[in-house]
Design a protein around this motif. Structure first.
Motif, PDB file in Angstrom:
ATOM      1  N   VAL A   3       0.878  -1.167   0.000  1.00  0.00           N
ATOM      2  CA  VAL A   3       0.000   0.000   0.000  1.00  0.00           C
ATOM      3  C   VAL A   3       0.912   1.212   0.000  1.00  0.00           C
ATOM      4  O   VAL A   3       1.774   1.344   0.861  1.00  0.00           O
ATOM      5  N   TYR A   4       0.730   2.076  -0.973  1.00  0.00           N
ATOM      6  CA  TYR A   4       1.675   3.156  -1.208  1.00  0.00           C
ATOM      7  C   TYR A   4       1.327   4.472  -0.528  1.00  0.00           C
ATOM      8  O   TYR A   4       2.150   5.391  -0.532  1.00  0.00           O
ATOM      9  N   SER A  10      -3.618   0.838  -4.880  1.00  0.00           N
ATOM     10  CA  SER A  10      -2.222   0.390  -4.934  1.00  0.00           C
ATOM     11  C   SER A  10      -2.097  -0.905  -5.725  1.00  0.00           C
ATOM     12  O   SER A  10      -1.203  -1.044  -6.568  1.00  0.00           O
ATOM     13  N   ASP A  31      -0.190  -1.330  -9.166  1.00  0.00           N
ATOM     14  CA  ASP A  31       0.843  -2.372  -9.272  1.00  0.00           C
ATOM     15  C   ASP A  31       0.650  -3.193 -10.539  1.00  0.00           C
ATOM     16  O   ASP A  31       1.592  -3.466 -11.269  1.00  0.00           O
ATOM     17  N   ALA A  64      -1.288   6.810  -5.987  1.00  0.00           N
ATOM     18  CA  ALA A  64      -2.356   6.046  -5.328  1.00  0.00           C
ATOM     19  C   ALA A  64      -3.483   6.974  -4.876  1.00  0.00           C
ATOM     20  O   ALA A  64      -4.666   6.660  -5.052  1.00  0.00           O
TER      21      ALA A  64
END
Length: 139
Positions: A4-5, A31, A35, A65
Protein backbone atom coordinates in the motif's frame (compact mmCIF):
# COMPACT_ATOMS: atom_id res chain seq x y z
CA UNK A 1 1.48 -9.23 1.34
CA UNK A 2 0.05 -6.45 -0.78
CA UNK A 3 1.90 -3.17 -0.89
CA UNK A 4 0.00 0.00 0.00
CA UNK A 5 1.67 3.16 -1.21
CA UNK A 6 -0.26 5.87 0.65
CA UNK A 7 -1.91 6.61 3.98
CA UNK A 8 -5.13 8.40 4.90
CA UNK A 9 -3.05 11.42 5.97
CA UNK A 10 -1.31 11.49 2.59
CA UNK A 11 -4.69 11.27 0.85
CA UNK A 12 -5.98 14.23 2.85
CA UNK A 13 -2.83 16.25 2.11
CA UNK A 14 -3.01 15.36 -1.61
CA UNK A 15 -6.70 16.17 -2.07
CA UNK A 16 -7.18 18.85 0.56
CA UNK A 17 -10.35 17.05 1.61
CA UNK A 18 -11.16 14.71 4.46
CA UNK A 19 -10.72 11.10 3.37
CA UNK A 20 -13.73 8.82 2.84
CA UNK A 21 -14.52 6.50 5.76
CA UNK A 22 -13.15 3.51 3.84
CA UNK A 23 -10.02 5.26 2.55
CA UNK A 24 -7.66 2.48 3.71
CA UNK A 25 -9.57 -0.05 1.61
CA UNK A 26 -9.61 2.30 -1.36
CA UNK A 27 -5.88 3.02 -1.07
CA UNK A 28 -5.15 -0.72 -0.85
CA UNK A 29 -7.24 -1.38 -3.97
CA UNK A 30 -5.73 1.58 -5.84
CA UNK A 31 -2.22 0.39 -4.93
CA UNK A 32 -2.96 -3.11 -6.21
CA UNK A 33 -4.53 -1.70 -9.38
CA UNK A 34 -1.51 0.52 -10.05
CA UNK A 35 0.84 -2.37 -9.27
CA UNK A 36 -0.86 -4.46 -11.95
CA UNK A 37 -1.25 -1.72 -14.56
CA UNK A 38 1.66 0.67 -14.08
CA UNK A 39 4.26 0.03 -11.39
CA UNK A 40 5.11 -3.51 -12.51
CA UNK A 41 6.28 -2.00 -15.79
CA UNK A 42 8.64 0.44 -14.06
CA UNK A 43 12.21 0.12 -12.88
CA UNK A 44 13.09 1.54 -9.46
CA UNK A 45 15.08 0.52 -6.39
CA UNK A 46 13.11 -1.23 -3.66
CA UNK A 47 13.56 -1.82 0.04
CA UNK A 48 13.18 -5.17 1.81
CA UNK A 49 9.36 -4.84 1.69
CA UNK A 50 9.28 -4.21 -2.05
CA UNK A 51 8.42 -0.53 -1.61
CA UNK A 52 10.31 2.25 -3.39
CA UNK A 53 13.63 2.83 -1.63
CA UNK A 54 14.01 6.45 -2.75
CA UNK A 55 11.85 8.98 -0.90
CA UNK A 56 11.01 10.87 -4.14
CA UNK A 57 9.78 7.70 -5.84
CA UNK A 58 7.84 6.70 -2.71
CA UNK A 59 6.15 10.12 -2.68
CA UNK A 60 5.31 9.86 -6.37
CA UNK A 61 3.76 6.42 -5.80
CA UNK A 62 1.79 7.79 -2.83
CA UNK A 63 0.55 10.69 -4.95
CA UNK A 64 -0.38 8.25 -7.73
CA UNK A 65 -2.36 6.05 -5.33
CA UNK A 66 -4.14 9.09 -3.90
CA UNK A 67 -4.89 10.34 -7.41
CA UNK A 68 -6.37 6.98 -8.34
CA UNK A 69 -8.65 6.99 -5.28
CA UNK A 70 -9.67 10.60 -5.93
CA UNK A 71 -10.46 9.69 -9.56
CA UNK A 72 -12.79 6.91 -8.42
CA UNK A 73 -14.57 9.30 -6.09
CA UNK A 74 -14.84 11.98 -8.79
CA UNK A 75 -16.23 9.65 -11.47
CA UNK A 76 -18.52 7.90 -9.00
CA UNK A 77 -17.07 4.45 -9.65
CA UNK A 78 -14.53 3.17 -7.16
CA UNK A 79 -14.65 -0.50 -8.15
CA UNK A 80 -15.19 -0.57 -11.91
CA UNK A 81 -18.69 -1.96 -11.53
CA UNK A 82 -20.30 0.99 -13.32
CA UNK A 83 -19.24 -0.38 -16.69
CA UNK A 84 -20.87 -3.77 -16.24
CA UNK A 85 -24.37 -4.90 -16.95
CA UNK A 86 -26.12 -2.41 -19.18
CA UNK A 87 -27.19 -3.38 -22.65
CA UNK A 88 -29.01 -0.19 -23.58
CA UNK A 89 -29.68 3.13 -21.92
CA UNK A 90 -31.94 5.96 -23.01
CA UNK A 91 -31.80 9.48 -21.62
CA UNK A 92 -34.16 11.75 -23.47
CA UNK A 93 -33.31 11.41 -27.14
CA UNK A 94 -29.84 9.95 -26.48
CA UNK A 95 -29.67 6.17 -26.84
CA UNK A 96 -26.66 4.01 -26.05
CA UNK A 97 -26.38 0.26 -26.41
CA UNK A 98 -23.79 -2.49 -26.24
CA UNK A 99 -23.61 -6.22 -25.73
CA UNK A 100 -23.97 -7.15 -22.08
CA UNK A 101 -22.05 -10.39 -22.60
CA UNK A 102 -19.06 -8.64 -24.18
CA UNK A 103 -18.69 -6.14 -21.36
CA UNK A 104 -16.28 -6.58 -18.49
CA UNK A 105 -15.60 -3.92 -15.91
CA UNK A 106 -12.37 -2.87 -17.62
CA UNK A 107 -14.06 -0.13 -19.67
CA UNK A 108 -15.63 1.43 -16.59
CA UNK A 109 -14.33 4.80 -15.39
CA UNK A 110 -13.24 3.23 -12.10
CA UNK A 111 -10.89 0.87 -13.99
CA UNK A 112 -9.14 3.63 -15.92
CA UNK A 113 -5.79 5.02 -14.86
CA UNK A 114 -6.36 8.51 -13.50
CA UNK A 115 -4.63 11.22 -15.54
CA UNK A 116 -3.07 12.60 -12.33
CA UNK A 117 -1.25 9.27 -11.87
CA UNK A 118 0.83 10.09 -14.92
CA UNK A 119 1.43 13.62 -13.62
CA UNK A 120 2.88 12.18 -10.40
CA UNK A 121 5.12 9.72 -12.24
CA UNK A 122 6.38 12.25 -14.79
CA UNK A 123 7.79 14.72 -12.26
CA UNK A 124 11.08 16.23 -13.42
CA UNK A 125 12.52 15.23 -10.02
CA UNK A 126 12.18 11.57 -11.00
CA UNK A 127 15.27 11.23 -13.13
CA UNK A 128 15.97 7.97 -15.02
CA UNK A 129 18.41 6.85 -12.32
CA UNK A 130 15.46 6.85 -9.85
CA UNK A 131 12.48 5.73 -11.92
CA UNK A 132 11.97 4.48 -15.45
CA UNK A 133 8.29 4.35 -16.36
CA UNK A 134 7.11 1.74 -18.82
CA UNK A 135 10.31 -0.27 -18.94
CA UNK A 136 10.18 -3.73 -20.41
CA UNK A 137 13.26 -5.91 -20.33
CA UNK A 138 14.36 -9.50 -20.55
CA UNK A 139 16.88 -11.35 -18.47
Amino acid sequence: MARVYATAAQYEAFTGSPPPADVETRLRRASAFLDSRVFRLCVYAVDEDGLPADARVAQAFADAACAQVEWGVDVGDVTGAAGVGWGSVEIGSAKLSRSVTATSGDEAPGRQIAPAVWDALRSPDLTPDLLVVGAVSTC
